[in-house]
Design an enzyme around this catalytic site. Structure first.
Site, PDB file in Angstrom:
ATOM      1  N   CYS A 197       0.375  -1.334   0.131  1.00 22.46           N
ATOM      2  CA  CYS A 197      -0.195   0.151   0.325  1.00 22.46           C
ATOM      3  C   CYS A 197       0.688   1.390  -0.345  1.00 22.46           C
ATOM      4  O   CYS A 197       2.156   1.048   0.651  1.00 22.46           O
ATOM      5  CB  CYS A 197      -1.192  -0.374   1.092  1.00 22.46           C
ATOM      6  SG  CYS A 197      -2.242  -1.627   0.933  1.00 22.46           S
ATOM      7  N   ARG A 199       6.030  -1.247  -4.374  1.00 28.58           N
ATOM      8  CA  ARG A 199       5.102  -1.605  -3.080  1.00 28.58           C
ATOM      9  C   ARG A 199       4.086  -2.629  -3.431  1.00 28.58           C
ATOM     10  O   ARG A 199       4.146  -3.512  -1.910  1.00 28.58           O
ATOM     11  CB  ARG A 199       4.585  -0.428  -2.196  1.00 28.58           C
ATOM     12  CG  ARG A 199       5.748   0.897  -1.927  1.00 28.58           C
ATOM     13  CD  ARG A 199       5.089   1.657  -1.145  1.00 28.58           C
ATOM     14  NE  ARG A 199       3.995   1.512   0.390  1.00 28.58           N
ATOM     15  CZ  ARG A 199       5.583   1.709   1.536  1.00 28.58           C
ATOM     16  NH1 ARG A 199       6.153   2.254   1.291  1.00 28.58           N
ATOM     17  NH2 ARG A 199       4.463   1.385   2.222  1.00 28.58           N
ATOM     18  N   TRP A 233      -3.356  -2.648  -2.069  1.00 30.27           N
ATOM     19  CA  TRP A 233      -2.967  -4.282  -1.694  1.00 30.27           C
ATOM     20  C   TRP A 233      -3.633  -4.873  -0.748  1.00 30.27           C
ATOM     21  O   TRP A 233      -4.038  -4.496   0.259  1.00 30.27           O
ATOM     22  CB  TRP A 233      -1.271  -4.998  -0.926  1.00 30.27           C
ATOM     23  CG  TRP A 233      -1.300  -5.806  -1.078  1.00 30.27           C
ATOM     24  CD1 TRP A 233      -0.622  -6.665  -2.777  1.00 30.27           C
ATOM     25  CD2 TRP A 233      -1.357  -6.626  -0.155  1.00 30.27           C
ATOM     26  NE1 TRP A 233      -0.371  -7.468  -2.346  1.00 30.27           N
ATOM     27  CE2 TRP A 233      -0.721  -8.227  -0.999  1.00 30.27           C
ATOM     28  CE3 TRP A 233      -1.288  -6.904   1.179  1.00 30.27           C
ATOM     29  CZ2 TRP A 233      -0.624  -9.803  -0.574  1.00 30.27           C
ATOM     30  CZ3 TRP A 233      -1.506  -8.287   1.442  1.00 30.27           C
ATOM     31  CH2 TRP A 233      -0.850  -9.491   1.014  1.00 30.27           C
ATOM     32  N   ASN A 265      -2.792   2.499   5.302  1.00 30.70           N
ATOM     33  CA  ASN A 265      -1.825   1.509   5.411  1.00 30.70           C
ATOM     34  C   ASN A 265      -2.428   0.629   6.223  1.00 30.70           C
ATOM     35  O   ASN A 265      -1.980   1.537   7.746  1.00 30.70           O
ATOM     36  CB  ASN A 265      -1.206   2.003   5.316  1.00 30.70           C
ATOM     37  CG  ASN A 265      -0.537   2.611   3.192  1.00 30.70           C
ATOM     38  OD1 ASN A 265      -1.242   2.479   3.013  1.00 30.70           O
ATOM     39  ND2 ASN A 265       0.290   2.643   3.459  1.00 30.70           N
ATOM     40  N   GLY A 266      -2.801  -0.497   6.091  1.00 29.94           N
ATOM     41  CA  GLY A 266      -2.204  -1.600   8.106  1.00 29.94           C
ATOM     42  C   GLY A 266      -3.677  -2.857   8.056  1.00 29.94           C
ATOM     43  O   GLY A 266      -4.206  -2.717   7.128  1.00 29.94           O
ATOM     44  N   GLU A 315      15.950 -19.808  -1.892  1.00 27.47           N
ATOM     45  CA  GLU A 315      16.432 -18.197  -2.903  1.00 27.47           C
ATOM     46  C   GLU A 315      16.028 -19.032  -4.234  1.00 27.47           C
ATOM     47  O   GLU A 315      15.064 -18.411  -5.050  1.00 27.47           O
ATOM     48  CB  GLU A 315      17.122 -17.493  -2.291  1.00 27.47           C
ATOM     49  CG  GLU A 315      17.274 -16.556  -3.171  1.00 27.47           C
ATOM     50  CD  GLU A 315      16.160 -15.613  -3.047  1.00 27.47           C
ATOM     51  OE1 GLU A 315      16.400 -14.773  -3.677  1.00 27.47           O
ATOM     52  OE2 GLU A 315      15.852 -15.561  -1.067  1.00 27.47           O
ATOM     53  N   LYS A 365      12.401 -17.223  -5.642  1.00 27.83           N
ATOM     54  CA  LYS A 365      12.137 -15.969  -7.493  1.00 27.83           C
ATOM     55  C   LYS A 365      12.047 -16.520  -7.783  1.00 27.83           C
ATOM     56  O   LYS A 365      10.841 -15.824  -8.364  1.00 27.83           O
ATOM     57  CB  LYS A 365      13.752 -15.818  -7.737  1.00 27.83           C
ATOM     58  CG  LYS A 365      14.426 -14.853  -6.646  1.00 27.83           C
ATOM     59  CD  LYS A 365      13.818 -13.820  -6.233  1.00 27.83           C
ATOM     60  CE  LYS A 365      14.352 -12.882  -5.804  1.00 27.83           C
ATOM     61  NZ  LYS A 365      13.946 -13.223  -4.275  1.00 27.83           N
ATOM     62  N   GLU A 418       7.604 -16.476  -7.298  1.00 26.92           N
ATOM     63  CA  GLU A 418       7.420 -15.089  -6.979  1.00 26.92           C
ATOM     64  C   GLU A 418       6.918 -14.584  -8.516  1.00 26.92           C
ATOM     65  O   GLU A 418       6.111 -13.796  -8.807  1.00 26.92           O
ATOM     66  CB  GLU A 418       8.714 -14.111  -6.358  1.00 26.92           C
ATOM     67  CG  GLU A 418       8.455 -14.262  -4.866  1.00 26.92           C
ATOM     68  CD  GLU A 418       9.546 -14.085  -4.509  1.00 26.92           C
ATOM     69  OE1 GLU A 418       9.640 -13.202  -2.995  1.00 26.92           O
ATOM     70  OE2 GLU A 418      10.172 -13.478  -4.867  1.00 26.92           O
ATOM     71  N   HIS A 454      15.037 -38.919   1.221  1.00 25.63           N
ATOM     72  CA  HIS A 454      13.800 -38.493   1.972  1.00 25.63           C
ATOM     73  C   HIS A 454      12.476 -38.261   1.593  1.00 25.63           C
ATOM     74  O   HIS A 454      11.707 -37.806   2.828  1.00 25.63           O
ATOM     75  CB  HIS A 454      14.772 -37.829   3.272  1.00 25.63           C
ATOM     76  CG  HIS A 454      16.011 -39.034   3.328  1.00 25.63           C
ATOM     77  ND1 HIS A 454      15.618 -39.858   4.386  1.00 25.63           N
ATOM     78  CD2 HIS A 454      17.291 -38.304   3.728  1.00 25.63           C
ATOM     79  CE1 HIS A 454      16.813 -39.963   4.879  1.00 25.63           C
ATOM     80  NE2 HIS A 454      17.696 -39.413   4.323  1.00 25.63           N
ATOM     81  N   LYS A 495       6.151  -5.214  -2.144  1.00 23.27           N
ATOM     82  CA  LYS A 495       7.294  -5.016  -1.508  1.00 23.27           C
ATOM     83  C   LYS A 495       7.869  -4.851  -0.445  1.00 23.27           C
ATOM     84  O   LYS A 495       8.560  -5.772   0.722  1.00 23.27           O
ATOM     85  CB  LYS A 495       8.194  -3.992  -2.567  1.00 23.27           C
ATOM     86  CG  LYS A 495       9.405  -3.197  -1.572  1.00 23.27           C
ATOM     87  CD  LYS A 495      10.077  -4.598  -2.545  1.00 23.27           C
ATOM     88  CE  LYS A 495      11.731  -4.391  -2.829  1.00 23.27           C
ATOM     89  NZ  LYS A 495      12.794  -5.567  -3.474  1.00 23.27           N
TER      90      LYS A 495
END
Length: 605
Positions: free
Chosen positions: A2, A27, A75, A99-100, A477, A481, A484, A500, A600
């Site tokens: 946001c 963001r 968002w 925001n929040g 990572e 990526k 995402e 396993h 973000k």
């Protein structure tokens, strides 16, 4: 996540609001809107779902006038991404952006319903507007109504209020989520961060937690959480550091990947002078018995890599935790331990809460952040900047490797303080670390090779990543990526864990990316790779020239990285992880810089 912008200006603010919101696109958002007070005092708003171009088109056909206004990129948290749920939310003479999360909005909504006041949306934010309008109906002034509303709110928020017939008034409040006030020439501004305010002013006042502020064109008055009027310092920001420009690259992520040799060089120049590590006074590892690292997403994985360095180099036990789980576990913490909160934005809600849990329980808290004015930087005993510069792409690249570089310096400092490395050994490791920027510059040449492999990966439904030792978190990572950016299901595993469980997934349609530098663990990793190939798995081997030569036949493809970097090779191996994800996303046509559903800076739990 946001973004908020507010302007008390001397010109038409609608286009300024939209331009400022464009600077906050990084963001992450799924709808946007603006509200203004025009010359007659009329409060009006426009909202649109999707990208800001949709809002811009709406404003062409239904323009807004006025010199005072607020804007927001949302968002979605409560309620889907629809126009009715988009901000600003308006109730009669008041409009609000937020925001929040308002945690007690259901309780407040029930109280309002008892008075016959019903919401139009599914959001928690509309409750703020409804409650403020109710207080105005009771005869309170705008400032009094906002304060009465703030007193009822529970949760985390950054709020901006705009009122009908009040073209010279903005009210702002901050609890948990960041908010900054900008000072102009008979103009005042409000924004989620300095990036939004940079085109207007270089003079910024950051609100502290619990503050609320009353802005007019004459200036700002601020009250703290206890209701006392207070002074908050005004800082000058480096406007050049907030420039958002792709610099000729197709995407911000491509630019940010390419910047890594330079920014990591900046990190090393900042923290290493000759053969000395230069850190703030008071950071001595000699008497510490443990390190606790906490972060979210990519920052958590940076800490995962650092765990190997702290334990192998310094012999210092290291715990790594996902921030969202940390404080709920109520972990016992030693008063001889160091707590490190890792966050690109420095505003990550879960990481900030973990930091607050650790304060008073450990010897020292450290905020390892990319934003020196952030909440984590201010609340930690010590802030260590990662110096990555502004990172626009939602998926982190240079921020990750800069975090690794600072953590590598900390691990070497710990090893030297604890007598595990003498001066000569420290110098040798620093030589390896200083080699990383040049090696990264060579690794950037893999972009075209990664593009060729991306055509293959883009056809997959599932991809596995394998690594051993400190390359295991880099495999995690790489999988993160790919998920995402390309929306392909991907998982990272420690190579030794293959048999396993994950080996059940192997068939001829599952690409397996194997990270295997030619080091002490090479033979074991290649043994696991052979198990994949024996089951018709398609292997993409990432190694150095010696490793690729020793791996033998049967691999589907390979990517050759330069040799060097010593124990700090994980920084180098991050580059092909980034490029594979980037080029696969481009091949699939997804939104590289703003992947769906992602933000973000995650400032809510």
């Amino acid at each position: 996540m946001c973004g908020i912008i507010g302007i008390l200006g001397n010109h038409e603010v609608s286009p300024q609001l939209v331009d400022a919101l464009k600077r906050l696109e990084y963001r992450g958002y799924d709808s946007a809107g603006v509200a203004t007070v025009d010359g007659t005092g009329q409060l009006s708003r426009r909202r649109a779902v999707g990208k800001l171009v949709n809002l811009s088109d709406l404003l062409v056909h239904r323009p807004l006038t006025g010199h005072a206004g607020i804007g927001h990129t949302r968002w979605a948290t409560h309620g889907a991404a629809t126009e009715v749920n988009a901000h600003p939310h308006q109730s009669g003479p008041v409009a609000v952006v937020h925001n929040g999360i308002i945690e007690n909005f259901r309780e407040l909504r029930a109280e309002l319903a008892d008075r016959g006041i019903m919401p139009e949306s599914q959001t928690d934010t509309e409750t703020v507007a409804l409650l403020t309008a109710h207080h105005l109906d009771q005869g309170l002034s705008p400032v009094e109504a906002a304060r009465a509303t703030l007193a009822r709110l529970q949760g985390a928020f950054a709020l901006a209020f705009l009122f009908q017939d009040q073209p010279d008034l903005l009210i702002a409040a901050r609890k948990g989520s960041p908010l900054a006030v900008g000072h102009g020439d008979k103009e005042m501004y409000l924004g989620s961060d300095a990036v939004a305010l940079a085109p207007f002013t270089d003079r910024i006042t950051y609100l502290e937690d619990g503050d609320h502020a009353v802005l007019t064109r004459a200036g700002v008055q601020i009250w703290d959480a206890e209701g006392y009027q207070v002074h908050r310092a005004t800082a000058r920001i480096d406007v050049g550091a907030t420039v958002i420009d792709r610099a000729g690259h197709r995407h911000f992520m491509a630019k940010e990947i390419a910047e890594q040799p330079v920014v990591i060089g900046d990190v090393l120049n900042h923290y290493v002078k000759g053969d000395r590590i230069v850190l703030p006074d008071g950071l001595d590892f000699a008497d510490l018995d443990r390190v606790t690292l906490v972060g979210c997403g990519t920052a958590h994985l940076a800490g995962h890599v650092a765990k190997y360095w702290f334990e192998q180099l310094a012999g210092l036990p290291c715990d790594i935790d996902v921030a969202s789980e940390f404080r709920y576990r109520e972990p016992p913490l030693s008063d001889r331990s160091l707590f490190i909160a890792v966050s690109q934005s420095g505003e990550t809600a879960d990481t900030l809460a973990a930091l607050h849990y650790a304060r008073g329980k450990v010897a020292r808290t450290v905020g390892l952040v990319n934003v020196g004015t952030s909440a984590i930087a201010r609340d930690a005993d010590m802030a260590l900047p990662t110096l990555a510069g502004i990172e626009v792409s939602v998926a982190s690249s240079k921020a990750f490797t800069c975090q690794l570089a600072v953590l590598a310096v900390l691990a070497l400092k710990a090893a030297h303080d604890r007598g595990r490395l003498d001066d000569a050994a420290l110098t040798a490791h620093l030589r390896d670390l200083r080699a990383i920027p040049a090696l990264l510059a060579q690794a950037l040449a893999l972009s075209d090779d990664c593009r060729m492999q991306a055509d293959w990966l883009a056809q997959a439904r599932d991809v596995l990543y394998l690594g051993r030792g400190a390359l295991y978190p880099v495999a995690l990572e790489g999988a993160l990526k790919l998920k995402e950016l390309s929306y392909i299901h991907a998982e990272g595993y420690a190579s030794g864990e293959l048999k396993h469980g994950p080996i059940a997934l192997i068939d001829g349609d599952v690409p397996v990316v194997v990270l295997a530098p030619h080091d002490a663990l090479f033979d074991k990793t290649i043994s696991n790779m052979q198990e994949v190939m024996a089951r018709h798995g398609q292997v993409l081997l990432i190694s150095d020239a010696a490793g690729i030569a020793a791996a033998g036949d049967g691999i589907t493809a390979s990517l050759a990285l330069p040799t060097g970097g010593g124990v700090f090779q994980p920084i180098l191996y991050a580059v092909p992880m980034q490029y594979l994800a980037y080029h696969t996303a481009v091949a699939k046509g997804t939104d590289v810089d703003q992947p769906r559903n992602l933000a973000k800076s995650v400032t809510v739990e």
